[in-house]
Design an enzyme around this catalytic site. Structure first.
Site, PDB file in Angstrom:
ATOM      1  N   MET A  91      45.554  96.849  40.878  1.00  0.00           N
ATOM      2  CA  MET A  91      45.750  95.600  39.809  1.00  0.00           C
ATOM      3  C   MET A  91      46.830  94.618  40.389  1.00  0.00           C
ATOM      4  O   MET A  91      47.831  95.252  40.673  1.00  0.00           O
ATOM      5  CB  MET A  91      46.250  96.210  38.203  1.00  0.00           C
ATOM      6  N   GLU A 124      45.428 100.088  53.517  1.00  0.00           N
ATOM      7  CA  GLU A 124      46.265 100.175  52.317  1.00  0.00           C
ATOM      8  C   GLU A 124      46.216 101.786  51.652  1.00  0.00           C
ATOM      9  O   GLU A 124      46.670 101.876  50.522  1.00  0.00           O
ATOM     10  CB  GLU A 124      45.917  99.377  51.330  1.00  0.00           C
ATOM     11  N   GLY A 182      42.890  81.664  59.306  1.00  0.00           N
ATOM     12  CA  GLY A 182      43.314  80.856  58.362  1.00  0.00           C
ATOM     13  C   GLY A 182      42.528  79.443  58.217  1.00  0.00           C
ATOM     14  O   GLY A 182      41.373  79.555  58.597  1.00  0.00           O
ATOM     15  N   GLY A 237      40.290  78.775  61.390  1.00  0.00           N
ATOM     16  CA  GLY A 237      38.917  79.365  61.264  1.00  0.00           C
ATOM     17  C   GLY A 237      38.839  80.943  62.137  1.00  0.00           C
ATOM     18  O   GLY A 237      39.729  81.758  61.427  1.00  0.00           O
ATOM     19  N   ASP A 280      44.123  79.267  46.039  1.00  0.00           N
ATOM     20  CA  ASP A 280      44.760  80.441  46.267  1.00  0.00           C
ATOM     21  C   ASP A 280      44.029  80.927  47.390  1.00  0.00           C
ATOM     22  O   ASP A 280      42.900  81.313  47.311  1.00  0.00           O
ATOM     23  CB  ASP A 280      44.453  81.088  45.045  1.00  0.00           C
ATOM     24  N   THR A 329      44.381  84.222  48.478  1.00  0.00           N
ATOM     25  CA  THR A 329      44.203  85.586  47.889  1.00  0.00           C
ATOM     26  C   THR A 329      42.687  86.288  48.135  1.00  0.00           C
ATOM     27  O   THR A 329      41.873  85.607  47.615  1.00  0.00           O
ATOM     28  CB  THR A 329      44.696  86.124  46.792  1.00  0.00           C
ATOM     29  N   ALA A 330      42.657  87.195  49.006  1.00  0.00           N
ATOM     30  CA  ALA A 330      41.351  87.842  49.279  1.00  0.00           C
ATOM     31  C   ALA A 330      40.366  87.146  50.155  1.00  0.00           C
ATOM     32  O   ALA A 330      39.245  87.379  50.560  1.00  0.00           O
ATOM     33  CB  ALA A 330      40.441  87.997  47.881  1.00  0.00           C
ATOM     34  N   ALA A 331      40.844  86.066  50.734  1.00  0.00           N
ATOM     35  CA  ALA A 331      40.334  85.131  51.769  1.00  0.00           C
ATOM     36  C   ALA A 331      39.714  86.062  52.996  1.00  0.00           C
ATOM     37  O   ALA A 331      38.696  86.238  53.502  1.00  0.00           O
ATOM     38  CB  ALA A 331      41.012  83.895  52.314  1.00  0.00           C
ATOM     39  N   GLY A 332      40.500  86.817  53.613  1.00  0.00           N
ATOM     40  CA  GLY A 332      40.639  87.798  54.790  1.00  0.00           C
ATOM     41  C   GLY A 332      39.505  88.761  54.237  1.00  0.00           C
ATOM     42  O   GLY A 332      38.364  89.262  55.021  1.00  0.00           O
ATOM     43  N   ASP A 333      39.702  89.636  53.068  1.00  0.00           N
ATOM     44  CA  ASP A 333      38.890  90.609  52.574  1.00  0.00           C
ATOM     45  C   ASP A 333      37.562  90.177  52.589  1.00  0.00           C
ATOM     46  O   ASP A 333      36.390  90.911  52.779  1.00  0.00           O
ATOM     47  CB  ASP A 333      39.371  91.027  51.082  1.00  0.00           C
ATOM     48  N   GLY A 367      42.972  84.007  42.190  1.00  0.00           N
ATOM     49  CA  GLY A 367      42.775  85.190  42.058  1.00  0.00           C
ATOM     50  C   GLY A 367      41.963  86.027  43.204  1.00  0.00           C
ATOM     51  O   GLY A 367      41.389  85.371  44.141  1.00  0.00           O
TER      52      GLY A 367
HETATM   53  O1  RIB Z   1      44.109  90.911  50.320  1.00  0.00           O
HETATM   54  C1  RIB Z   1      44.396  90.597  48.976  1.00  0.00           C
HETATM   55  C2  RIB Z   1      44.749  91.769  48.423  1.00  0.00           C
HETATM   56  O2  RIB Z   1      46.025  92.443  48.932  1.00  0.00           O
HETATM   57  C3  RIB Z   1      45.185  91.803  46.667  1.00  0.00           C
HETATM   58  O3  RIB Z   1      44.369  92.034  46.051  1.00  0.00           O
HETATM   59  C4  RIB Z   1      46.322  93.014  46.584  1.00  0.00           C
HETATM   60  O4  RIB Z   1      46.002  93.824  45.686  1.00  0.00           O
HETATM   61  C5  RIB Z   1      46.620  93.265  48.150  1.00  0.00           C
HETATM   62  O5  RIB Z   1      45.894  94.589  48.316  1.00  0.00           O
END
Ligand code: RIB
Length: 305
Positions: A14, A142, A225, A228, A249, A251-255, A290
């Site tokens: 979370m 992780e 980033g 590219g 934001d 966050t989660a771009a790489g994922d 997010g």
């Molecule tokens: O890559 C982004 C993620 O890293 C976030 O959602 C956070 O939970 C961490 O795991």
């Protein structure tokens, strides 16, 4: 679109997201403008991305018995992820990430592993069948590394395509594991740590990637980033520019890049076509706030020129 089978093994968190004007210095107190709880975790973000892009996705991971555990699993299911083998551990807390996002959309993240830390080698061994059924297995770092390495061993044994996103980066990954990877997908910082070489330009990224190629990795894709990504293999290097967007934001771009790349491969795209597809997906992700709230549906991606 084919019904590709992708297995994601990894973290479920979370995210507690604080909007701040800038990332504070040591000793500084700063006023933020908002706080939100948003489902995240690198593994879960990847599973949600692959499912929303149309793949047949299963996930292995663990959540706690606190107020976040069930909503985190429900959220995965709503996105279309098969979550039956995700464990809810009553005595544990769910993974929690505290994320600060600044006005430029850049972030800093602190993760409390909680139940993610209980993903053991035995848990992976107990689910060998899922690895056997998958076509592509995606991992990040992780969860305990011994569990990641166990999963890579099994995926290799069953001749699956293995993608490792080494985030957060360990100091090193054993050569025996590197040799079992089809794709290693680090960002610049992770590549720097794993190669022991500075990565401050595209040319430096190529040099650092070669260190890991020499240790047995088949293909590297380095995410850069706003610069590219760079695909490096025994055949040379190809730079793919990012799409020009205004980041809200990151966050989660790489994922999302990692998971979209896997979906592209599973649909029979070439590596470069899959990278172009992943670039499109992550260019949408950075324009929204997010982690899992920013992942687009397939129709949104296909509508982009
Ligand atoms: O890559 C982004 C993620 O890293 C976030 O959602 C956070 O939970 C961490 O795991």
């Amino acid at each position: 679109m084919g019904a590709s089978k992708i297995l994601v093994i990894g973290s479920i968190n979370m995210d507690l997201v604080l909007r701040v004007p800038y990332i504070p210095q040591v000793g500084e107190t700063l006023l933020g403008s908002s706080v939100e709880r948003i489902p995240g975790g690198k593994g879960a973000n990847q599973a949600v991305t692959a499912a929303k892009l149309g793949a047949n996705v299963s996930m292995l991971g663990k959540v706690g018995g606190d107020e976040f555990g069930i909503p985190l699993i429900d959220n995965l299911r709503q996105a279309g992820v098969h979550a039956d083998r995700i464990d809810l551990v009553p005595a544990a807390s769910s993974g929690l990430a505290v994320i600060q996002v600044n006005d430029e959309g850049d972030n800093s993240i602190v993760v409390l592993a909680g139940a993610n830390d209980l993903c053991s080698k035995d848990y992976i061994l107990d689910h060998e069948e899922l690895i056997k059924e998958a076509e592509i297995v995606i991992l990040q770092m992780e969860i305990p590394h011994e569990a990641v390495y166990q999963a890579i061993d099994l995926a290799n044994k069953h001749r699956k395509t293995v993608l490792l996103n080494p985030a957060p980066a360990p100091d090193f990954i054993p050569d025996a594991i590197l040799g079992k990877l089809d794709y290693l997908i680090p960002n610049e910082t992770e590549l720097q740590k794993l190669s022991g070489q500075p990565v401050d330009s595209i040319a430096a990224a190529e040099d650092a990637a070669k260190v890991l190629l020499s240790k047995g990795v088949s293909n590297l894709i380095i995410t850069l980033g706003s610069n590219g990504s760079l695909y490096v293999s025994a055949n040379g290097a190809v730079h793919v520019p990012a799409r020009a967007v205004k980041a809200v934001d990151t966050t989660a771009a790489g994922d999302s890049f990692v998971a979209a790349f896997a979906v592209g491969l599973s649909e029979g795209k070439s590596v470069q076509e899959a990278i172009a597809f992943a670039t499109k997906v992550s260019s949408i992700v950075v324009t929204k706030a997010g982690a899992q709230t920013s992942i687009p549906n397939r129709s949104e991606v296909d509508a982009l020129a």
